[in-house]
Design a protein around this motif. Structure first.
Motif, short mmCIF file in Angstrom:
data_model
loop_
_atom_site.label_atom_id
_atom_site.label_comp_id
_atom_site.label_asym_id
_atom_site.label_seq_id
_atom_site.Cartn_x
_atom_site.Cartn_y
_atom_site.Cartn_z
N ARG A 1 -6.75 2.90 -0.99
CA ARG A 1 -6.11 1.73 -0.40
C ARG A 1 -7.06 0.55 -0.23
N SER A 2 -8.31 0.84 0.12
CA SER A 2 -9.28 -0.24 0.29
C SER A 2 -9.43 -1.03 -1.00
N ARG B 1 -9.22 0.49 10.49
CA ARG B 1 -8.96 1.92 10.26
C ARG B 1 -8.66 2.12 8.78
N PRO B 2 -9.68 2.19 7.94
CA PRO B 2 -9.44 2.29 6.49
C PRO B 2 -8.64 3.51 6.08
N GLU B 3 -8.73 4.57 6.88
CA GLU B 3 -8.02 5.80 6.51
C GLU B 3 -6.52 5.72 6.79
N ALA B 4 -6.10 4.67 7.51
CA ALA B 4 -4.67 4.56 7.85
C ALA B 4 -4.16 3.13 7.66
N ASP C 1 -2.62 6.26 -2.68
CA ASP C 1 -3.42 7.29 -2.03
C ASP C 1 -4.35 6.65 -0.99
N VAL C 2 -4.50 7.30 0.15
CA VAL C 2 -5.31 6.76 1.25
C VAL C 2 -6.71 6.39 0.77
N ALA C 3 -7.31 7.22 -0.06
CA ALA C 3 -8.67 6.97 -0.53
C ALA C 3 -8.77 5.72 -1.41
N THR D 1 0.83 -1.22 0.00
CA THR D 1 0.00 0.00 0.00
C THR D 1 0.85 1.26 0.00
#
Length: 314
Positions: A15-16, A36-39, A11-13, A7
């Motif tokens: 990663r999922s 914690r999807p944002e991190a 970009d954080v958005a 990862t």
């Protein structure tokens, strides 16, 4: 081939979605729930070993779900063998739950719903192989998905040691050697499962289960004997032919079917082994078939290709 996906740099958005795709490519499609999807951070390295893959996965807390929708599409049934080296893993399938810590391993079946999760960052090894490959060595391998195996002793420990050794030697191996090592790893897994005392003491009848384990082992050792049949197997296992058939009725298969399928799977692996230069007829004879035409028909019915085509795809 070796590959690493991470990862890092994503970009954080995104990663999922990136991790969903990574997991689907490495294993098979799953639904993921991130703590914690944002991190979220994760990395997966895979090593190809012919018909087997080995991977090391490190990631933050996560839940994986295998749902009925994931196996409605046609596809081969597969198994994952998971070995945690950090943090407790929770696995639930078929109404049973396993909580595995480092020093254990367990088996997941692709064609039945399950949940797999860890609430802390995890580091784990995963071996992926087909049902055909494991089923050619162990009858009905899905019955072991509810068991947790000790990864520290005997054949179990040898299997885990080999898993850990392969990556360090991988780059020096030829493709042919990697394929051979993959089959040897499956052999060790089968040996580990069959030698684990809990396999013999699981189920409704310890005696019946132990007899079935001996039958499987005897058939595997004598699979090249063209005359292998009920009398030979029963005599070799110290039971009557009548009791042999009674035991096998519990498995929804006959001895003849088990012997034929085991022979076909062994011949299939021989044909896909680039180091095996024997003629197709020699392989058929060495695996207990006395008629090459009959072998070819049975092979095509089982695998959907002729022996010659299977060798060409190796």
């Amino acid at each position: 081939m070796k590959s690493t996906i991470s990862t890092r740099g994503v970009d954080v958005a995104g990663r999922s979605r990136h991790w969903h795709e990574t997991i689907a490519r490495a294993y098979f499609p799953l639904d993921l729930t991130f703590h914690r999807p944002e991190a979220f951070d994760g990395e997966l390295t895979s090593w190809d070993l012919g018909g087997v893959s080995l991977s090391r996965l490190t990631s933050d807390a996560l839940m994986y779900r295998r749902l009925p929708k994931h196996f409605r599409e046609p596809g081969p049934e597969e198994f994952l063998v998971t070995l945690p080296t950090k943090s407790e893993l929770r696995f639930a399938q078929g109404g049973k739950e396993v909580r595995a810590n480092p020093g254990a391993f367990f088996i997941e079946r692709s064609h039945e719903p399950y949940e797999f999760s860890h609430s802390d960052p995890a580091d784990l090894w995963v071996m992926k192989l087909s049902k055909e490959m494991l089923g050619g060595r162990i009858r009905a391998p899905d019955r072991f998905c509810s068991l947790q195996f000790d990864a520290t002793n005997g054949a179990n420990g040898l299997f885990v040691d080999m898993v850990h050794l392969i990556p360090a030697r991988y780059d020096q191996m030829t493709e042919e050697t990697r394929s051979i090592v993959g089959r040897q790893l499956v052999d060790l897994l089968a040996l580990a499962i069959q030698s684990d005392e809990r396999v013999l003491t699981s189920g409704n009848s310890t005696v019946r289960t132990a007899h079935l384990a001996r039958i499987e082992s005897f058939v595997r050792r004598h699979i090249d004997d063209p005359d292998l049949g009920p009398e030979e197997v029963a005599g070799g296992c110290g039971i009557s032919v009548r009791y042999l058939h009674e035991l096998l009725r519990d498995t929804n298969t006959t001895l003849g079917q088990w012997i034929r399928d085991t022979r076909l799977q062994a011949a299939h692996e021989d044909l896909k082994n680039p180091a095996d230069r024997r003629a197709i007829g020699e392989i058929a004879y060495a695996r207990g078939f006395t008629d090459q035409a009959q072998f070819s028909r049975a092979f095509r019915a089982r695998f959907g290709v002729t022996p010659k085509e299977a060798r060409g795809r190796g």
